[in-house]
Design a protein around this motif. Structure first.
Motif, PDB file in Angstrom:
ATOM      1  N   ASN A  78       0.835  -1.215   0.000  1.00 34.10           N
ATOM      2  CA  ASN A  78       0.000   0.000   0.000  1.00 34.10           C
ATOM      3  C   ASN A  78       0.862   1.255   0.000  1.00 34.10           C
ATOM      4  N   CYS A  79       0.268   2.347  -0.465  1.00 32.27           N
ATOM      5  CA  CYS A  79       0.955   3.635  -0.401  1.00 32.27           C
ATOM      6  C   CYS A  79       0.965   4.122   1.056  1.00 32.27           C
ATOM      7  N   LEU A  80       1.915   4.983   1.367  1.00 34.59           N
ATOM      8  CA  LEU A  80       2.088   5.456   2.746  1.00 34.59           C
ATOM      9  C   LEU A  80       0.884   6.278   3.212  1.00 34.59           C
ATOM     10  N   LEU A  81       0.278   6.991   2.257  1.00 39.53           N
ATOM     11  CA  LEU A  81      -0.845   7.874   2.601  1.00 39.53           C
ATOM     12  C   LEU A  81      -1.896   7.152   3.442  1.00 39.53           C
ATOM     13  N   VAL A  82      -2.266   5.932   3.044  1.00 40.19           N
ATOM     14  CA  VAL A  82      -3.395   5.267   3.693  1.00 40.19           C
ATOM     15  C   VAL A  82      -3.044   4.697   5.068  1.00 40.19           C
ATOM     16  N   GLU A  83      -1.762   4.517   5.360  1.00 39.30           N
ATOM     17  CA  GLU A  83      -1.417   3.885   6.640  1.00 39.30           C
ATOM     18  C   GLU A  83      -1.185   4.891   7.760  1.00 39.30           C
ATOM     19  N   LEU A  84      -1.072   6.174   7.430  1.00 43.22           N
ATOM     20  CA  LEU A  84      -0.859   7.181   8.473  1.00 43.22           C
ATOM     21  C   LEU A  84      -2.027   7.136   9.457  1.00 43.22           C
ATOM     22  N   PRO A  85      -1.760   7.473  10.707  1.00 39.25           N
ATOM     23  CA  PRO A  85      -2.874   7.497  11.671  1.00 39.25           C
ATOM     24  C   PRO A  85      -3.970   8.465  11.221  1.00 39.25           C
ATOM     25  N   ASN A  86      -5.169   8.267  11.746  1.00 38.96           N
ATOM     26  CA  ASN A  86      -6.307   9.078  11.309  1.00 38.96           C
ATOM     27  C   ASN A  86      -6.130  10.565  11.571  1.00 38.96           C
ATOM     28  N   GLY A  87      -5.428  10.909  12.650  1.00 40.86           N
ATOM     29  CA  GLY A  87      -5.377  12.323  13.023  1.00 40.86           C
ATOM     30  C   GLY A  87      -6.769  12.785  13.412  1.00 40.86           C
ATOM     31  N   ASP A  88      -7.048  14.072  13.207  1.00 43.05           N
ATOM     32  CA  ASP A  88      -8.391  14.556  13.537  1.00 43.05           C
ATOM     33  C   ASP A  88      -9.327  14.326  12.347  1.00 43.05           C
ATOM     34  N   PHE A  89     -10.559  14.800  12.482  1.00 42.30           N
ATOM     35  CA  PHE A  89     -11.546  14.561  11.422  1.00 42.30           C
ATOM     36  C   PHE A  89     -11.125  15.233  10.123  1.00 42.30           C
ATOM     37  N   ALA A  90     -10.446  16.375  10.221  1.00 42.45           N
ATOM     38  CA  ALA A  90     -10.004  17.073   9.004  1.00 42.45           C
ATOM     39  C   ALA A  90      -9.004  16.217   8.245  1.00 42.45           C
ATOM     40  N   GLN A  91      -8.069  15.623   8.971  1.00 42.37           N
ATOM     41  CA  GLN A  91      -7.062  14.792   8.315  1.00 42.37           C
ATOM     42  C   GLN A  91      -7.691  13.523   7.730  1.00 42.37           C
ATOM     43  N   LEU A 146      -3.788  19.435   5.309  1.00 39.55           N
ATOM     44  CA  LEU A 146      -3.268  19.544   3.938  1.00 39.55           C
ATOM     45  C   LEU A 146      -1.739  19.574   3.967  1.00 39.55           C
ATOM     46  N   ASP A 147      -1.230  20.326   4.915  1.00 38.07           N
ATOM     47  CA  ASP A 147       0.216  20.438   5.065  1.00 38.07           C
ATOM     48  C   ASP A 147       0.833  19.081   5.421  1.00 38.07           C
ATOM     49  N   ALA A 148       0.145  18.340   6.261  1.00 44.72           N
ATOM     50  CA  ALA A 148       0.683  17.058   6.720  1.00 44.72           C
ATOM     51  C   ALA A 148       0.611  15.975   5.639  1.00 44.72           C
ATOM     52  N   LEU A 149      -0.483  15.968   4.880  1.00 41.42           N
ATOM     53  CA  LEU A 149      -0.719  14.846   3.963  1.00 41.42           C
ATOM     54  C   LEU A 149      -0.199  15.078   2.545  1.00 41.42           C
ATOM     55  N   TRP A 150      -0.043  16.335   2.174  1.00 41.19           N
ATOM     56  CA  TRP A 150       0.331  16.629   0.782  1.00 41.19           C
ATOM     57  C   TRP A 150       1.574  15.856   0.327  1.00 41.19           C
ATOM     58  N   PRO A 151       2.629  15.790   1.153  1.00 38.78           N
ATOM     59  CA  PRO A 151       3.835  15.069   0.705  1.00 38.78           C
ATOM     60  C   PRO A 151       3.603  13.572   0.458  1.00 38.78           C
ATOM     61  N   TYR A 152       2.458  13.071   0.862  1.00 37.61           N
ATOM     62  CA  TYR A 152       2.167  11.656   0.632  1.00 37.61           C
ATOM     63  C   TYR A 152       1.299  11.444  -0.612  1.00 37.61           C
ATOM     64  N   SER A 153       0.976  12.529  -1.314  1.00 38.71           N
ATOM     65  CA  SER A 153       0.086  12.393  -2.476  1.00 38.71           C
ATOM     66  C   SER A 153       0.849  11.966  -3.726  1.00 38.71           C
ATOM     67  N   GLY A 154       2.149  12.258  -3.770  1.00 41.80           N
ATOM     68  CA  GLY A 154       2.918  11.970  -4.980  1.00 41.80           C
ATOM     69  C   GLY A 154       3.037  10.479  -5.285  1.00 41.80           C
ATOM     70  N   GLU A 155       3.042   9.681  -4.217  1.00 42.46           N
ATOM     71  CA  GLU A 155       3.238   8.243  -4.390  1.00 42.46           C
ATOM     72  C   GLU A 155       2.119   7.599  -5.214  1.00 42.46           C
ATOM     73  N   LEU A 156       0.945   8.235  -5.190  1.00 39.63           N
ATOM     74  CA  LEU A 156      -0.188   7.710  -5.956  1.00 39.63           C
ATOM     75  C   LEU A 156       0.139   7.614  -7.447  1.00 39.63           C
ATOM     76  N   PHE A 157       1.016   8.507  -7.906  1.00 39.58           N
ATOM     77  CA  PHE A 157       1.261   8.619  -9.353  1.00 39.58           C
ATOM     78  C   PHE A 157       2.501   7.862  -9.809  1.00 39.58           C
ATOM     79  N   GLU A 158       3.140   7.156  -8.872  1.00 36.69           N
ATOM     80  CA  GLU A 158       4.351   6.426  -9.251  1.00 36.69           C
ATOM     81  C   GLU A 158       4.034   5.235 -10.156  1.00 36.69           C
ATOM     82  N   ALA A 159       4.984   4.904 -11.009  1.00 40.40           N
ATOM     83  CA  ALA A 159       4.864   3.682 -11.819  1.00 40.40           C
ATOM     84  C   ALA A 159       6.250   3.074 -11.962  1.00 40.40           C
ATOM     85  N   ASP A 160       6.420   1.854 -11.488  1.00 37.24           N
ATOM     86  CA  ASP A 160       7.711   1.184 -11.664  1.00 37.24           C
ATOM     87  C   ASP A 160       7.612   0.185 -12.826  1.00 37.24           C
ATOM     88  N   ALA A 161       8.619  -0.670 -12.961  1.00 43.69           N
ATOM     89  CA  ALA A 161       8.655  -1.585 -14.108  1.00 43.69           C
ATOM     90  C   ALA A 161       7.447  -2.516 -14.118  1.00 43.69           C
TER      91      ALA A 161
END
Lengths: 95, 327, 256
Positions: free
Chosen positions: C87-100, C167-182
């Motif tokens: 899985n991508c890192l984004l989904v495993e981060l703790p829930n944080g508050d309702f906004a996150q 937004l500040d906390a999660l944005w750096p985890y959005s890039g992984e969604l677009f990765e493509a390896d071999a």
């Protein structure tokens, strides 16, 4: 400080069998969009509906229970509005 | 049960016109449903608000012990079923709060009463869920006991409550089966699993019998509630019905009911149990159960940490309607 | 003592299915943690609905991956250690508050909605059928979470501040969604999965629209976190799996 009350909405659902929207319950939501989403999430979890209406509970005007006799009793005597009031010869069959 | 609220009695209202009261009782006696705007004695209204809101609080607090095990459910099939079941309980709390609201009290007030410990919830949810078998035991026993009480409530004299109960009973039909299936699987599993199942039954059996409330000889409330057709069966009769249904289910999967005095009375066909520890029941209701503090603290935390969310939604709605009016 | 973990032959298709499945299960797990603790009763039910959708998607994907790799859904979910999770890192981060919590659903669903849409045309009919089901579910998750994000961003000072922090906390985890390896490239070439690069435009447009309505500014380009797809996770996944896998690990071989 007492919490601001979130408005109440009445939920109506049209089921798969094509009948009219039917009252199923209510939800609390700050606005109509959230109310619609809440109605979907609360009241259609078992495939109950194909269409949802939400109406602010405060927008409903209800008849007064005290008027029940005046409003609904007089109709009981109008038996000629029902098909069974009329006799049709048996050999004609269903009509 | 979820109706332990009825254990407190209201003072009779004297100010109400006798003619109204007589007409009201006549409607009840002829099985007419009382609706939200109909005239009703204040004591009837208060009794209903107390019972329905206690029932609602029980559903909401009841999410916590089972909710404990959602992330730890041992298979994806069990996880989905448990999550759906606990979610249903939230839905049932919601339907019941709405039914109480038709009597002129807001959800916010009802929640405040719970958090301020002015309202009760079923004593059963103050017991901990220690193993996965507890999830089986709760579905089988707690939901089994609840359904005994809830089916007659579908014919309760108050229309909105009866209608909510019809919906709830329909949805709950899978809950008890879900629990019993877990127990069957454990009872037929490894020795460790079977021991886990027996241990859960040992811990949940007596508290489940207490769910039906004090014995009829001690119950203060039954008369008026029965006359008003809010309640249709006594605590003891529902408890006996539950025992008679459940004992053979335990035996069928090779589990022992933790009661050395248990015996089948050939003459009546009833299973007779030993004495119930009503001291424990009163203590748990009064706040002295294993989890009372945790349960209430969890509800308070959810309420307090959710406040800014509810405020945000209201603030956005206010801005939107102001904009609309300006346009 | 022998390990209870399984070993897997990760063909490109199996790996692709695991990446999708693990995303869905882990996010479903996180959302299920809200049960009993949501800010409103209505949202309690909504979060559980989304969790159930995601767990359902994961089960279909695991069943398919398992049929190719020789394991059942529960072995795949319960008997892999953290480094075998895709899985991508984004989904495993703790829930944080309702906004996150809400923002994460927006970021993830804004990607998965067009992704599943494109996958309905997959050359793999089993995957296409799963996509057809998942796409409708995720479309609603996006709608639901976007409406909430708009309210949180626009609502009060506090909710705006919290949405901004999320937004500040999660944005750096959005890039992984677009990765493509071999392995991804092999799936793209075979017409089995869409090229994530082609989904970027839709994702950007969705985010632009929702953030604008939420009165939130899109964070600037930043360094993006990565690693989940190859099993290099955050510290949080280990704890999550300790919960998720506890019974299967403690009682090896038992049936539940």
């Amino acid at each position: 400080m007492p919490e601001v009350k979130t408005p109440l909405w009445e939920v109506f659902i049209r089921s798969r069998n094509g009948l009219a929207h039917k009252h199923v319950g209510s939800v609390h939501a700050a606005d109509a969009t959230l109310a619609l989403q809440a109605a979907r999430d609360v009241y259609t979890r078992r495939g109950e509906g194909l269409s949802v209406w939400v109406v602010p509970s405060s927008a409903i005007t209800a008849s007064d229970p005290a008027d029940k006799d005046m409003l609904f009793e007089p109709t009981a005597s109008k038996i000629y509005r029902h098909p069974t009031f009329y006799e049709v010869p048996e050999e004609v069959g269903n009509m | 049960m979820y109706t332990q609220a009825l254990n407190t009695k209201d003072a009779p209202d004297t100010a109400e016109p006798e003619a109204h009261a007589a007409r009201f009782q006549e409607r009840i006696d002829t099985e007419e449903r009382i609706e939200a705007n109909d005239w009703m004695p204040e004591a009837y209204r208060r009794t209903l608000i107390r019972q329905i809101s206690q029932h609602a609080h029980s559903e909401i607090v009841g999410m916590l012990p089972e909710g404990n095990w959602i992330t730890r459910a041992p298979s994806l099939r069990r996880k989905a079923a448990l999550l759906a079941k606990v979610q249903d309980e939230g839905g049932h709390g919601l339907y019941l709060y709405a039914a109480a609201e038709t009597l002129g009290v807001s959800r916010e007030e009802l929640v405040d009463q719970l958090l301020a410990q002015k309202a009760r919830y079923s004593s059963i949810f103050n017991y901990p869920t220690l193993t996965w078998a507890d999830i089986g035991a709760i579905g089988w026993l707690v939901d089994g006991a609840a359904i005994m009480n809830q089916i007659p409530l579908c014919r309760c004299s108050y229309g909105p409550y009866a209608r909510a109960m019809i919906r709830i009973c329909k949805e709950e039909s899978f809950h008890q089966r879900q629990g019993y299936e877990i127990m069957v699987t454990l009872a037929r599993g490894t020795p460790e699993q079977k021991e886990m199942a027996q241990d859960a039954l040992n811990r949940w059996w007596a508290p489940c019998l207490m769910m039906f409330g004090p014995p009829d000889t001690e119950s203060q409330h039954s008369d008026t509630s029965m006359a008003w057709k809010i309640k249709r069966f006594t605590n003891d009769s529902l408890r006996q019905k539950f025992i008679d249904a459940t004992v053979p289910q335990a035996h069928h999967i090779g589990l022992a009911i933790p009661d050395p005095a248990l015996r089948l009375d050939e003459a009546s066909g009833h299973w007779l149990t030993g004495p119930i520890d009503w001291e424990e029941f009163r203590r748990v209701l009064a706040g002295g159960g294993p989890c009372n503090r945790e349960r209430l603290a969890a509800r308070r935390r959810a309420h307090e940490t959710g406040a800014w969310v509810r405020e945000a939604a209201m603030a956005h709605a206010a801005k939107q309607s102001a904009q609309k009016q300006a346009a | 003592m022998p390990t209870t973990s399984i070993t897997l032959d990760e063909t490109p298709l199996v790996l692709h299915l695991l990446r999708r499945a693990d995303d869905a299960l882990i996010l479903g797990h996180r959302l299920s943690e809200w049960t009993g603790h949501a800010p409103t009763l209505e949202e309690e039910l909504a979060l559980a609905n989304m969790a159930l959708d995601l767990i359902g998607q994961a089960r279909l994907l695991y069943a398919y991956a398992g049929s190719l790799a020789g394991h059942d859904e529960d072995q795949l979910a319960y008997l892999r250690d953290a480094r075998a999770w895709r899985n991508c890192l984004l989904v495993e981060l703790p829930n944080g508050d309702f906004a996150q919590t809400i923002l994460r659903i927006v970021l993830f669903s804004a990607f998965m909605d067009p992704c599943w849409q494109a996958t309905t045309r997959s050359a793999d009919p089993t995957l296409a059928a799963i996509a057809a089901k998942a796409e409708k579910e995720v479309a609603y998750h996006l709608r639901h979470s976007a409406e909430w994000l708009i309210r949180l961003g626009d609502g009060t000072e506090e909710s705006h501040r919290r949405a901004e922090a999320a937004l500040d906390a999660l944005w750096p985890y959005s890039g992984e969604l677009f990765e493509a390896d071999a392995a991804d490239q092999a799936m793209i070439d075979a017409g089995i999965a869409p090229d994530p690069a082609t989904l970027r435009g839709t994702w950007d447009a969705t985010l632009a629209d929702v953030l604008a309505r939420a009165t939130l500014a899109r964070p600037g380009d930043t360094w993006m976190q990565t690693g989940g797809r190859t099993g290099r996770h955050t510290e949080h996944l280990g704890y999550l799996l300790a919960d998720l896998q506890y019974l299967q690990r403690a009682y090896p071989g038992a049936t539940w």
